[in-house]
Write a protein that holds these residues in place. Structure first.
Motif, short mmCIF file in Angstrom:
data_model
loop_
_atom_site.label_atom_id
_atom_site.label_comp_id
_atom_site.label_asym_id
_atom_site.label_seq_id
_atom_site.Cartn_x
_atom_site.Cartn_y
_atom_site.Cartn_z
N ASP A 96 0.85 -1.19 0.00
CA ASP A 96 0.00 0.00 0.00
C ASP A 96 0.89 1.24 0.00
OD1 ASP A 96 1.00 -0.45 2.53
OD2 ASP A 96 -0.80 0.22 3.56
N ARG A 97 0.29 2.41 0.02
CA ARG A 97 1.08 3.64 0.04
C ARG A 97 1.75 3.79 1.41
NH1 ARG A 97 -2.40 7.64 -2.20
NH2 ARG A 97 -4.42 6.62 -2.21
N LEU A 241 3.87 11.41 -7.01
CA LEU A 241 3.94 9.99 -7.36
C LEU A 241 4.38 9.13 -6.18
CD1 LEU A 241 5.52 10.21 -10.93
CD2 LEU A 241 3.10 9.89 -10.34
N THR A 242 5.12 9.72 -5.24
CA THR A 242 5.60 8.93 -4.09
C THR A 242 4.49 8.57 -3.12
OG1 THR A 242 6.22 10.84 -2.71
CG2 THR A 242 7.87 10.04 -4.28
N ALA A 247 3.58 -0.80 -5.98
CA ALA A 247 3.75 -1.36 -7.33
C ALA A 247 3.35 -0.34 -8.40
CB ALA A 247 2.93 -2.64 -7.48
N GLU A 248 2.34 0.46 -8.09
CA GLU A 248 1.92 1.50 -9.04
C GLU A 248 3.00 2.57 -9.18
OE1 GLU A 248 -1.82 3.02 -7.73
OE2 GLU A 248 -2.76 1.05 -7.65
N ALA A 380 -2.07 13.01 -7.17
CA ALA A 380 -2.32 14.15 -6.28
C ALA A 380 -3.75 14.14 -5.77
CB ALA A 380 -2.02 15.46 -7.00
N ALA A 381 -4.68 13.91 -6.68
CA ALA A 381 -6.09 13.92 -6.29
C ALA A 381 -6.41 12.74 -5.37
CB ALA A 381 -6.96 13.87 -7.54
N SER A 382 -5.86 11.58 -5.70
CA SER A 382 -6.12 10.39 -4.90
C SER A 382 -5.60 10.57 -3.47
CB SER A 382 -5.48 9.17 -5.55
OG SER A 382 -5.60 8.03 -4.72
N PHE A 383 -4.38 11.11 -3.35
CA PHE A 383 -3.81 11.26 -2.00
C PHE A 383 -4.50 12.37 -1.23
CE2 PHE A 383 -0.52 12.66 1.07
CZ PHE A 383 -0.46 11.49 1.80
#
Length: 606
Positions: A96-97, A241-242, A247-248, A380-383
């Motif tokens: 996961d992130r 992106l970090t 994996a993404e 950016a939007a997802s985080f």
């Protein structure tokens, strides 16, 4: 060094002489598993767990074969600990992130230092942190950072090798680490630059001159001031992106490298930088706002894979965000205590900083394809949504601290853990699985152990506190019994007499080597109610005791979990709480009950 000699004062000299992490026996871990899960399961669930354990540990069963393989590994040449393979899997194997989920932060005390006779500006505060960190690195490179010593025994300092120029690299199946003191890069980092973030822009800044001496404080501050003259926000900051699942992010990194031949050198600048300095263009509203931005913030202004990122706000408020794979809180605490323990001027003087003109700076500007720009925007939007879906709050006690607990003849940590248990029961109606991180740095390459707080004594204490038939004497006795059991279990955990990581590593050995070892049958132990419920956190707790820290924090670890990060000092007690926003009401109820539980327990014990 033998047991009769004093520890060497050199940073890494004691490592090979430290005792090894003890390998628990299969029988001991099985017995402790049943003991530790019992307060959390029903009688039927306990019976099911006992049956699964019996199948696992039977003489011809999978447990003895896996244990034998682990013992053989532990005795192998070059292996420092039976956990040597476990730690990379635990931290680098997660998919996961890591932003918000794994990285942790410290909010520093306000700086009261003066810079050239006046209160520090943002650039001056950041320059002071850079100068202090460069002095620390110079001492570390020469092994002049003395090892931490407890009761005459040196603790492992191995993690200090990951403070500078260390970056986690995303992988499709498991991440790797790019770091000095490695086969690829023996010895200390030779890098002389940092990466400065401002409004999403990334700037390489040389903080050590060509002759190997750091720049002076005023030169560092002037360099940062120059960077902050840019009033235009970056359009597509690659730092976003970090925040992606690992994996993404690995796929995005490959696309980044393929997009332009120069992107490899730009990544190299980031990954080899000594550390990051993230400059924010606003002042936090309050401590909670500062904590939240230290935990996640504007992800375009971060590189969450970097081991160490100092974050400095417009009013000089500062803190640190830490990538967890090679660094635990105890290492960062001693690092921060050293940085903040003396003035920036003294650090600069000791590092032999010299005036050599303005630091060399240059933008790090990645070449992006249309697809990569879309990828950055989506990340950016997802985080941003993920951060918005995380609820946080702080609880501060200015009139209670460790000294107050000691005056009440109880362990300070046991006191606050009992307060957490009482607050949780009152907010959710039951006592839930609770994790507490216990440091094991007295062992070679020791890190932490997973202690489970809930005992039968804890359950009886929480029930007694709200039992109308229980008088004060009964409640006090229940508290004392629970606190004593807590101390006993904490000591056992510190000594490595703990079931969870041991059994987990046996499970992982089957996944890696099951066919080779002839262990291919399903391991029902790891789907049993006891194993699952013991590890399904309702509270995930960890402490960071330092007078240089106002708050410490991390994200929650499961959908119902409250992350409880606490700074317990002699005269005060600050807590940062986090949980998914969907269950925020329970966290706020917990916070309210915690505010009531601390004085209530003080009155009870007095």
């Amino acid at each position: 060094m033998n047991s009769s000699q004093s520890p060497s004062p050199r940073t890494f000299d004691n490592e090979d002489h430290l005792p090894r992490v003890p390998l628990p026996s299969l029988d001991d871990s099985g017995r402790r598993l049943l003991e530790w899960c019992a307060p959390l399961v029903t009688p039927d669930e306990l019976a099911e767990t006992e049956k699964a354990l019996a199948s696992f540990v039977r003489p011809d069963g999978p447990g003895p074969k896996l244990q034998a393989a682990l013992a053989e590994y532990d005795a192998s040449e070059g292996v420092h600990s039976w956990l040597d393979t476990f730690w990379p899997y635990r931290y680098l194997g997660r998919r996961d992130r890591i932003a918000l989920n794994a990285n942790f932060f410290f909010l520093f005390q306000d700086s009261v230092q003066l810079f050239q006779g006046s209160r520090q500006s943002q650039a001056e505060r950041a320059a002071g942190l850079i100068a202090a960190a460069l002095n620390y690195k110079a001492q570390l490179d020469d092994e002049r950072i003395p090892p931490i010593v407890q009761r005459g025994q040196a603790l492992t300092m191995e993690q200090n090798k990951f403070l500078f120029s260390t970056t986690r690299i995303p992988g499709a199946e498991q991440d790797t680490v790019r770091a000095p003191y490695s086969d690829e890069s023996p010895g200390p980092s030779q890098a002389r630059h940092i990466v400065v973030f401002f409004r999403g822009h990334m700037i390489r800044m040389d903080v050590i001159g060509p002759a190997g001496r750091p720049h002076t404080l005023d030169e560092l501050a002037a360099g940062l001031d120059e960077i902050m003259k840019n009033d235009v926000r970056a359009e597509t900051p690659v730092g976003h992106l970090t925040t992606k699942a690992r994996a993404e992010w690995a796929a995005s990194r490959e696309a980044l490298l393929a997009a332009d031949a120069g992107n490899a050198a730009r990544l190299d600048d980031v990954e080899t930088a000594l550390f990051c300095v993230c400059l924010e263009d606003f002042a936090p509203r309050d401590d909670l706002d500062a904590c939240d931005h230290l935990l996640h913030g504007d992800s375009g202004n971060r590189w969450f894979d970097k081991a160490v990122s100092f974050i400095v706000f417009a009013d000089g408020t500062a803190g640190i965000n830490v990538e967890h794979c090679g660094l635990d809180g105890t290492t960062i605490l001693s690092f921060v205590d050293t940085l903040l323990g003396e003035s920036a001027e003294e650090h600069s003087r000791r590092s032999e900083a010299r005036s050599q003109g303005a630091p060399a700076t240059g933008p790090i500007e990645f070449v992006l394809t249309t697809d990569l720009r879309a990828d950055v925007r989506a990340a950016a939007a997802s985080f941003a949504q993920y951060a918005a879906d995380t609820a946080t709050t702080t609880v501060a006690f200015d009139d209670f601290g460790a000294n107050d607990a000691k005056r009440l003849r109880t362990s300070p940590d046991a006191f606050v853990q009992m307060a957490y248990q009482l607050a949780h029961k009152r907010s959710k109606g039951f006592v839930g699985a609770t994790y507490e991180s216990i440091a094991t740095r007295q062992y070679r390459r020791g890190r932490t152990e997973a202690m489970r707080v809930v005992t039968p004594e804890v359950v009886r204490f929480a029930e007694a506190m709200d039992d109308p038939a229980a008088d004060a004497e009964t409640r006090c006795a229940a508290f004392r019994a629970a606190a004593e059991k807590h101390v006993e279990r904490a000591k056992a955990s510190q000594a490595g007499q703990v079931p969870e990581q041991h059994l987990w590593e046996l499970q992982l050995i089957q996944k890696r080597r099951g066919e080779e070892l002839g262990v291919t049958e399903p391991l029902t132990l790891f789907s049993s109610p006891g194993w699952i419920k013991m590890r399904d956190d309702y509270l995930s707790t960890s402490s960071a005791p330092s007078t240089n820290i106002r708050y410490f924090g991390f994200g929650s670890t499961s959908p119902q979990c409250i992350g409880v990060a606490y700074v317990l000092l002699p005269d005060r007690f600050n807590v940062y709480l986090s949980t998914p926003a969907a269950v925020a009401d329970a966290m706020h109820a917990f916070a309210g009950h915690l505010r009531e539980a601390v004085p209530e327990l003080q009155d009870l014990l007095a």
